[in-house]
Design a protein around this motif. Sequence first.
Motif, short mmCIF file in Angstrom:
data_model
loop_
_atom_site.label_atom_id
_atom_site.label_comp_id
_atom_site.label_asym_id
_atom_site.label_seq_id
_atom_site.Cartn_x
_atom_site.Cartn_y
_atom_site.Cartn_z
N ARG A 178 21.38 70.75 133.26
CA ARG A 178 21.20 69.74 134.30
C ARG A 178 21.86 70.17 135.60
O ARG A 178 21.28 70.01 136.69
N ALA A 179 23.07 70.72 135.52
CA ALA A 179 23.76 71.17 136.72
C ALA A 179 23.02 72.35 137.35
O ALA A 179 22.92 72.45 138.58
N PHE A 180 22.50 73.25 136.50
CA PHE A 180 21.75 74.39 137.04
C PHE A 180 20.51 73.92 137.78
O PHE A 180 20.18 74.43 138.86
N LEU A 181 19.79 72.95 137.20
CA LEU A 181 18.59 72.42 137.84
C LEU A 181 18.93 71.73 139.16
O LEU A 181 18.23 71.90 140.16
N ALA A 182 20.03 70.96 139.18
CA ALA A 182 20.47 70.32 140.41
C ALA A 182 20.86 71.35 141.47
O ALA A 182 20.56 71.20 142.65
N GLY A 183 21.54 72.42 141.03
CA GLY A 183 21.89 73.49 141.95
C GLY A 183 20.65 74.18 142.52
O GLY A 183 20.58 74.51 143.70
N LEU A 184 19.66 74.38 141.65
CA LEU A 184 18.40 74.99 142.08
C LEU A 184 17.74 74.13 143.15
O LEU A 184 17.24 74.64 144.16
N LEU A 185 17.77 72.81 142.94
CA LEU A 185 17.19 71.89 143.92
C LEU A 185 17.95 71.93 145.24
O LEU A 185 17.34 71.93 146.32
N ALA A 186 19.28 71.99 145.17
CA ALA A 186 20.08 72.06 146.39
C ALA A 186 19.75 73.31 147.19
O ALA A 186 19.59 73.26 148.41
N PHE A 187 19.61 74.44 146.50
CA PHE A 187 19.28 75.68 147.20
C PHE A 187 17.84 75.66 147.72
O PHE A 187 17.55 76.22 148.78
N LEU A 188 16.94 75.04 146.97
CA LEU A 188 15.56 74.92 147.45
C LEU A 188 15.53 74.15 148.77
O LEU A 188 14.87 74.57 149.73
N LEU A 189 16.27 73.05 148.84
CA LEU A 189 16.35 72.28 150.08
C LEU A 189 17.03 73.06 151.19
O LEU A 189 16.66 72.96 152.37
N ALA A 190 18.02 73.87 150.81
CA ALA A 190 18.69 74.73 151.80
C ALA A 190 17.70 75.71 152.42
O ALA A 190 17.69 75.91 153.64
N HIS A 191 16.85 76.29 151.59
CA HIS A 191 15.87 77.24 152.12
C HIS A 191 14.86 76.55 153.03
O HIS A 191 14.42 77.13 154.03
N LEU A 192 14.50 75.32 152.70
CA LEU A 192 13.59 74.58 153.58
C LEU A 192 14.26 74.31 154.94
O LEU A 192 13.60 74.37 155.98
N ALA A 193 15.56 74.01 154.91
CA ALA A 193 16.29 73.83 156.17
C ALA A 193 16.31 75.13 156.97
O ALA A 193 16.11 75.13 158.20
N TYR A 194 16.52 76.25 156.29
CA TYR A 194 16.49 77.55 156.98
C TYR A 194 15.11 77.83 157.56
O TYR A 194 14.99 78.34 158.68
N VAL A 195 14.08 77.53 156.80
CA VAL A 195 12.71 77.72 157.32
C VAL A 195 12.52 76.91 158.60
O VAL A 195 11.99 77.41 159.61
#
Length: 203
Positions: A79-96
């Motif tokens: 669960r923590a890994f999936l939440a971390g994956l989501l946080a980084f996915l959103l981070a990449h969208l912010a970078y985009v």
Amino acid sequence: MNEWSGLWLGWGGFSLLGLLWAEWQRRRALRALFKVLCSLGFLFFALSLGLASLFAQLVFAGLLLSAVGDVLLLFRSNRAFLAGLLAFLLAHLAYVGAFVQVGSPSLGGLLLVLLGGYFWLRWLWPHLAGWRGPVMAYGLVISLMLWVGLGVPKPQVWLGALLFYLSDLFVARERFVVQEPLNPLLGLPLYYVAQYLLAGAVR
């Protein structure tokens, strides 16, 4: 760069050395401490340089979401890994969102990213089992981040985007392929150098 930004850059270098030592010694508590310190460092480094433009503000949003992901990945549960994956996915969208303010993606960059994506997907696919959907979604977003980042005429941005992309290969290798000290010892420097480069691009 001012005296505060120099201080936070030094903080990051010291924290990264501590983190690598903790990884080598398998000291979990110190690993968590130095990882948090290193992530705080790139946030304060960016803040010390100023966030006057929309580009800088979106980069900082990406840094902040990445720091959240760093903390979540300290925990070992799925669960923590999936939440971390989501946080980084959103981070990449912010970078985009930040990168499109100042750059223009190219066809050559797209072909390079597609080629890299083909090889990492072929390599990881047999090991993913039930994680194929989340990893595919994340892989698409980080590939988009890299493609857009390669089109930004700032060395800190395109190099930071590339190093971030490469660092995630070691995260994937550790999580899905084989767990060994080589993964964090190579992946963590790539990741933190990438984040400090992106933080430094806000000025």
